[in-house]
Design an enzyme around this catalytic site. Sequence first.
Site, PDB file in Angstrom:
ATOM      1  N   GLY A 178       7.902   5.496   1.688  1.00 52.87           N
ATOM      2  CA  GLY A 178       6.819   5.377   2.660  1.00 52.87           C
ATOM      3  C   GLY A 178       5.831   4.284   2.332  1.00 52.87           C
ATOM      4  O   GLY A 178       5.833   3.793   1.235  1.00 52.87           O
ATOM      5  N   SER A 179       4.991   3.846   3.267  1.00 46.08           N
ATOM      6  CA  SER A 179       3.983   2.851   2.966  1.00 46.08           C
ATOM      7  C   SER A 179       3.759   1.828   4.064  1.00 46.08           C
ATOM      8  O   SER A 179       4.317   1.913   5.135  1.00 46.08           O
ATOM      9  CB  SER A 179       4.332   2.084   1.698  1.00 46.08           C
ATOM     10  OG  SER A 179       5.646   1.647   1.795  1.00 46.08           O
ATOM     11  N   ARG A 180       2.931   0.795   3.716  1.00 46.12           N
ATOM     12  CA  ARG A 180       2.710  -0.322   4.621  1.00 46.12           C
ATOM     13  C   ARG A 180       2.331  -1.555   3.807  1.00 46.12           C
ATOM     14  O   ARG A 180       1.995  -1.460   2.623  1.00 46.12           O
ATOM     15  CB  ARG A 180       1.637   0.006   5.655  1.00 46.12           C
ATOM     16  CG  ARG A 180       0.219  -0.270   5.230  1.00 46.12           C
ATOM     17  CD  ARG A 180      -0.755   0.032   6.366  1.00 46.12           C
ATOM     18  NE  ARG A 180      -1.992  -0.697   6.207  1.00 46.12           N
ATOM     19  CZ  ARG A 180      -3.189  -0.179   6.428  1.00 46.12           C
ATOM     20  NH1 ARG A 180      -3.313   1.073   6.811  1.00 46.12           N
ATOM     21  NH2 ARG A 180      -4.267  -0.921   6.291  1.00 46.12           N
ATOM     22  N   ILE A 205       0.838  -1.199   0.000  1.00 46.92           N
ATOM     23  CA  ILE A 205       0.000   0.000   0.000  1.00 46.92           C
ATOM     24  C   ILE A 205       0.870   1.244   0.000  1.00 46.92           C
ATOM     25  O   ILE A 205       1.742   1.407   0.862  1.00 46.92           O
ATOM     26  CB  ILE A 205      -0.925   0.024   1.241  1.00 46.92           C
ATOM     27  CG1 ILE A 205      -1.795  -1.234   1.270  1.00 46.92           C
ATOM     28  CG2 ILE A 205      -1.798   1.271   1.243  1.00 46.92           C
ATOM     29  CD1 ILE A 205      -2.506  -1.431   2.573  1.00 46.92           C
TER      30      ILE A 205
END
Length: 216
Positions: free
Chosen positions: A185-187, A155
């Site tokens: 950035g993210s997950r 994501i």
Amino acid sequence: MFHKEGYKIILATFAFVIISILLIDKFIKIHWLQITIMIVLMGFLILILQFFRNPKRKTSSNDNQVVSPVDGKVVVIEEVFENEFFKDKRLQVSVFMSPINVHVTRHPISGTVIFSKYHPGRYLVAWHPKASEENERTTVVVENNTYGKILYRQIAGALAKRIVNYCKIDDVVTQGSDSGFIKFGSRVDLFLPLNTNIKVTLNQKVRGGESVIAEL
């Protein structure tokens, strides 16, 4: 070692820093200002190098276990309804990556890729509850004979502008091997069977390819 997704950016950053230093020496005569700008430039270069690092990980391959696909902090452990592929209840475990984490995505289990899909979308902050359904993302499902089907979803966060996913349907993949990269950035969300024994806790820091997230 650096990830291949960062080669162009690293080379461009090196060129920018070298050219900037040459221009500083030519056009700026105030010594303290020269030093300050050079320190900022070197700091920027170090951040880029750190972001695209790709450390080797020792994965103890085990078909009864799911390893973390990324480095970061566990921010979600809950039962949810997964509505894209399974369309039933699953255990969701989410790992958030800060800009200083390694951003390589690794296969959580060995097996065969049976689903792989990219979704364009928004860039909400990665910890937002709706990020899993509304942000730019990729969904991958890997299946093996022991654990069954595991879904993981890259994501994008507020800063991430490109998700790289190498998985294609029918690929045979190895636990802990490189499956993609998320830039800036993210997950990653994991969706696991309800009978899974979760081995991590909220706010625990995990290492991609090494930390055990769950086991049967």
